[in-house]
Motif scaffolding. Structure first.
Motif, PDB file in Angstrom:
ATOM      1  N   GLN A 165       0.838  -1.281  -0.097  1.00  0.00           N
ATOM      2  CA  GLN A 165      -0.063  -0.222   0.098  1.00  0.00           C
ATOM      3  C   GLN A 165       0.965   1.273  -0.028  1.00  0.00           C
ATOM      4  OE1 GLN A 165      -2.036  -1.774   3.535  1.00  0.00           O
ATOM      5  NE2 GLN A 165      -3.661  -0.475   2.665  1.00  0.00           N
ATOM      6  N   LEU A 166       0.770   2.072  -1.108  1.00  0.00           N
ATOM      7  CA  LEU A 166       1.485   3.460  -0.934  1.00  0.00           C
ATOM      8  C   LEU A 166       0.591   4.414  -0.249  1.00  0.00           C
ATOM      9  CD1 LEU A 166       2.972   1.750  -3.285  1.00  0.00           C
ATOM     10  CD2 LEU A 166       3.300   3.774  -4.569  1.00  0.00           C
ATOM     11  N   THR A 167       1.154   4.935   0.736  1.00  0.00           N
ATOM     12  CA  THR A 167       0.331   5.783   1.622  1.00  0.00           C
ATOM     13  C   THR A 167       0.784   7.149   1.534  1.00  0.00           C
ATOM     14  OG1 THR A 167       1.613   5.330   3.537  1.00  0.00           O
ATOM     15  CG2 THR A 167      -0.135   3.859   3.327  1.00  0.00           C
ATOM     16  N   GLY A 168      -0.165   8.058   1.946  1.00  0.00           N
ATOM     17  CA  GLY A 168       0.051   9.692   1.938  1.00  0.00           C
ATOM     18  C   GLY A 168       1.388  10.105   1.514  1.00  0.00           C
ATOM     19  N   ALA A 169       1.315  10.357   0.107  1.00  0.00           N
ATOM     20  CA  ALA A 169       2.441  11.085  -0.364  1.00  0.00           C
ATOM     21  C   ALA A 169       2.266  12.373  -0.828  1.00  0.00           C
ATOM     22  CB  ALA A 169       2.958  10.332  -1.683  1.00  0.00           C
ATOM     23  N   GLY A 170       3.138  13.359  -0.689  1.00  0.00           N
ATOM     24  CA  GLY A 170       2.975  14.803  -0.967  1.00  0.00           C
ATOM     25  C   GLY A 170       4.414  15.551  -1.143  1.00  0.00           C
ATOM     26  N   THR A 171       4.242  16.662  -1.955  1.00  0.00           N
ATOM     27  CA  THR A 171       5.443  17.236  -2.585  1.00  0.00           C
ATOM     28  C   THR A 171       5.265  18.754  -1.966  1.00  0.00           C
ATOM     29  OG1 THR A 171       5.801  15.870  -4.256  1.00  0.00           O
ATOM     30  CG2 THR A 171       7.023  18.059  -4.493  1.00  0.00           C
ATOM     31  N   LEU A 172       6.206  19.367  -1.434  1.00  0.00           N
ATOM     32  CA  LEU A 172       5.994  20.877  -1.186  1.00  0.00           C
ATOM     33  C   LEU A 172       6.012  21.562  -2.555  1.00  0.00           C
ATOM     34  CD1 LEU A 172       8.871  21.162   1.308  1.00  0.00           C
ATOM     35  CD2 LEU A 172       6.483  20.945   1.856  1.00  0.00           C
ATOM     36  N   PRO A 173       5.330  22.851  -2.446  1.00  0.00           N
ATOM     37  CA  PRO A 173       4.848  23.399  -3.834  1.00  0.00           C
ATOM     38  C   PRO A 173       5.984  23.701  -4.512  1.00  0.00           C
ATOM     39  CG  PRO A 173       3.353  23.991  -1.893  1.00  0.00           C
ATOM     40  CD  PRO A 173       4.215  23.092  -1.239  1.00  0.00           C
ATOM     41  N   THR A 174       6.879  24.092  -3.845  1.00  0.00           N
ATOM     42  CA  THR A 174       8.240  24.632  -4.497  1.00  0.00           C
ATOM     43  C   THR A 174       8.871  23.599  -5.327  1.00  0.00           C
ATOM     44  OG1 THR A 174       8.801  26.103  -2.561  1.00  0.00           O
ATOM     45  CG2 THR A 174      10.647  25.721  -4.299  1.00  0.00           C
ATOM     46  N   TYR A 175       8.650  22.268  -5.144  1.00  0.00           N
ATOM     47  CA  TYR A 175       9.153  21.287  -5.694  1.00  0.00           C
ATOM     48  C   TYR A 175       8.294  20.700  -6.497  1.00  0.00           C
ATOM     49  CZ  TYR A 175      12.995  22.476  -2.518  1.00  0.00           C
ATOM     50  OH  TYR A 175      14.130  23.268  -1.694  1.00  0.00           O
ATOM     51  N   ARG A 176       7.250  20.878  -6.690  1.00  0.00           N
ATOM     52  CA  ARG A 176       6.232  20.140  -7.654  1.00  0.00           C
ATOM     53  C   ARG A 176       6.647  20.257  -9.228  1.00  0.00           C
ATOM     54  NH1 ARG A 176       0.852  21.773  -3.971  1.00  0.00           N
ATOM     55  NH2 ARG A 176       1.580  20.408  -2.319  1.00  0.00           N
ATOM     56  N   ARG A 177       6.308  19.276  -9.802  1.00  0.00           N
ATOM     57  CA  ARG A 177       6.593  19.328 -11.376  1.00  0.00           C
ATOM     58  C   ARG A 177       8.002  19.052 -11.725  1.00  0.00           C
ATOM     59  NH1 ARG A 177       1.906  19.756  -9.749  1.00  0.00           N
ATOM     60  NH2 ARG A 177       0.302  21.020 -11.005  1.00  0.00           N
ATOM     61  N   ARG A 178       8.812  18.392 -10.880  1.00  0.00           N
ATOM     62  CA  ARG A 178      10.080  18.045 -10.990  1.00  0.00           C
ATOM     63  C   ARG A 178      10.670  16.671 -10.696  1.00  0.00           C
ATOM     64  NH1 ARG A 178      13.339  22.818  -7.828  1.00  0.00           N
ATOM     65  NH2 ARG A 178      14.896  21.590  -8.187  1.00  0.00           N
ATOM     66  N   GLY A 179       9.670  15.959 -10.735  1.00  0.00           N
ATOM     67  CA  GLY A 179       9.851  14.392 -10.837  1.00  0.00           C
ATOM     68  C   GLY A 179       9.981  13.879  -9.394  1.00  0.00           C
ATOM     69  N   VAL A 180       9.783  14.649  -8.247  1.00  0.00           N
ATOM     70  CA  VAL A 180       9.954  13.962  -6.845  1.00  0.00           C
ATOM     71  C   VAL A 180       8.852  12.929  -6.592  1.00  0.00           C
ATOM     72  CG1 VAL A 180       9.537  14.732  -4.384  1.00  0.00           C
ATOM     73  CG2 VAL A 180      10.601  16.402  -5.854  1.00  0.00           C
ATOM     74  N   GLN A 181       7.917  12.979  -6.863  1.00  0.00           N
ATOM     75  CA  GLN A 181       6.799  11.963  -6.671  1.00  0.00           C
ATOM     76  C   GLN A 181       7.213  10.735  -7.658  1.00  0.00           C
ATOM     77  OE1 GLN A 181       4.551  11.264  -4.439  1.00  0.00           O
ATOM     78  NE2 GLN A 181       5.306  13.061  -3.597  1.00  0.00           N
ATOM     79  N   ALA A 182       7.551  10.874  -8.741  1.00  0.00           N
ATOM     80  CA  ALA A 182       8.130   9.502  -9.565  1.00  0.00           C
ATOM     81  C   ALA A 182       9.335   9.016  -8.714  1.00  0.00           C
ATOM     82  CB  ALA A 182       8.373  10.125 -10.855  1.00  0.00           C
ATOM     83  N   GLU A 183      10.227   9.654  -8.410  1.00  0.00           N
ATOM     84  CA  GLU A 183      11.321   8.934  -7.613  1.00  0.00           C
ATOM     85  C   GLU A 183      10.777   8.243  -6.244  1.00  0.00           C
ATOM     86  OE1 GLU A 183      15.351   7.577  -7.165  1.00  0.00           O
ATOM     87  OE2 GLU A 183      13.760   8.242  -8.851  1.00  0.00           O
ATOM     88  N   LEU A 184       9.830   8.851  -5.449  1.00  0.00           N
ATOM     89  CA  LEU A 184       9.438   8.236  -4.426  1.00  0.00           C
ATOM     90  C   LEU A 184       8.618   7.051  -4.767  1.00  0.00           C
ATOM     91  CD1 LEU A 184       7.936  11.427  -2.585  1.00  0.00           C
ATOM     92  CD2 LEU A 184       9.248   9.533  -1.524  1.00  0.00           C
ATOM     93  N   VAL A 185       7.909   6.992  -5.920  1.00  0.00           N
ATOM     94  CA  VAL A 185       7.193   5.767  -6.260  1.00  0.00           C
ATOM     95  C   VAL A 185       7.990   4.857  -6.373  1.00  0.00           C
ATOM     96  CG1 VAL A 185       5.645   4.993  -8.075  1.00  0.00           C
ATOM     97  CG2 VAL A 185       4.912   6.846  -6.927  1.00  0.00           C
ATOM     98  N   ARG A 186       9.182   5.082  -7.523  1.00  0.00           N
ATOM     99  CA  ARG A 186      10.194   4.213  -7.857  1.00  0.00           C
ATOM    100  C   ARG A 186      10.790   3.598  -6.862  1.00  0.00           C
ATOM    101  NH1 ARG A 186      15.221   3.302  -8.631  1.00  0.00           N
ATOM    102  NH2 ARG A 186      15.992   5.319  -7.704  1.00  0.00           N
TER     103      ARG A 186
END
Length: 279
Positions: free
Chosen positions: A209-230
């Protein structure tokens, strides 16, 4: 492509309900607040303190249909805590459950989507990650991880269907902590060494289960979540998981990120609330 049949859906919903129950127990242990966990038709009705995101009925409808007396008891328990009653029900659950709840003055107030992907032992080749982005387990940096997770949740992305509920900072901080106490692993993403994103992973047998992920607004659209998922999927494979699952708002940026990571819509959950509480 993953075809989510009744067996897999029941497993996913059971894992979700068990996590809610574990969070409720963790709230009682850490904070000493009144809580409850009531089994109901294959799921749980849970309460974890005032304003908690874990105050809901989850996973029900895969173990028959609850009796009227059971629903009376659940509604009474929430009323004792002056908490609204909310059901999150898979669209693959027993159809008679929806009829029963609408007959008790419950209204449909929204949907959330459950996305699923199979985890093969050898993942397909992916583009190399941005070297500036690093993701690590955060057990020794929980305070930093929590700050990022909470701040990200307080400033949600405005794409797609809006979230149904908004929670105050204290409630979010409490929820993040008891989620860790209940068995979720914390992952922190940094960009150039600076905290940028947070996510969780809970292993439930062959299910991740992938639970509660989020990115600070300053760093959005930069691939942070993609790397967290990987990174989380790699750890899930190492733990022997066969499927990964995540819940998103329909049409959201999070859902788009997960689709790019190979997740597909398994089914939706209908969110129902009592008429007075929905209004």
């Amino acid at each position: 492509m993953v075809i989510v049949d009744l067996e897999l859906a029941a497993r996913i919903e059971r894992a979700e309900a068990e996590f809610m129950a574990a969070c409720s127990r963790a709230a009682a242990t850490r904070y000493g607040v009144p809580t409850f966990r009531v089994p109901i038709a294959g799921g749980f009705a849970t309460y974890a303190g005032d304003d908690s995101p874990f105050n809901k009925v989850a996973g029900t409808g895969f173990g028959g249909v609850p009796t009227g007396a059971t629903l009376d008891d659940v509604e009474r328990r929430y009323a004792e805590h002056r908490s609204p009653v909310g059901f999150e029900i898979s669209t693959l659950a027993e159809p008679a459950l929806f009829e029963m709840l609408t007959g008790r003055d419950y209204l449909l107030v929204g949907f959330e989507d459950v996305l699923v992907r199979a985890l093969s032992p050898r993942p397909r080749a992916a583009a190399p990650p941005d070297r500036e982005i690093a993701v690590t387990r955060a057990e020794d940096r929980i305070a930093v991880w929590m700050d990022v997770a909470v701040e990200s949740a307080l400033t949600p992305d405005d794409h797609g269907v809006p979230q149904l509920d908004a929670f105050p900072r204290q409630a979010l901080e409490t929820a993040e902590q008891i989620g860790i106490d209940a068995g979720a692993r914390a992952y922190l993403a940094t960009v150039g060494g600076r905290p940028a994103g947070a996510g969780g992973l809970r292993i439930s047998g062959p299910l991740a289960q992938l639970t509660g992920a989020g990115t600070l607004p300053t760093y959005r659209r930069r691939g942070v979540q993609a790397e967290l998922v990987r990174v989380r999927l790699a750890d899930a494979r190492a733990a022997g998981c066969e499927h990964a699952v995540v819940t998103t708002q329909p049409g959201s940026t999070s859902q788009a990120n997960m689709r790019r990571a190979g997740f597909e819509l398994g089914y939706s959950r209908a969110v129902l609330a009592r008429r007075a509480e929905a209004g």
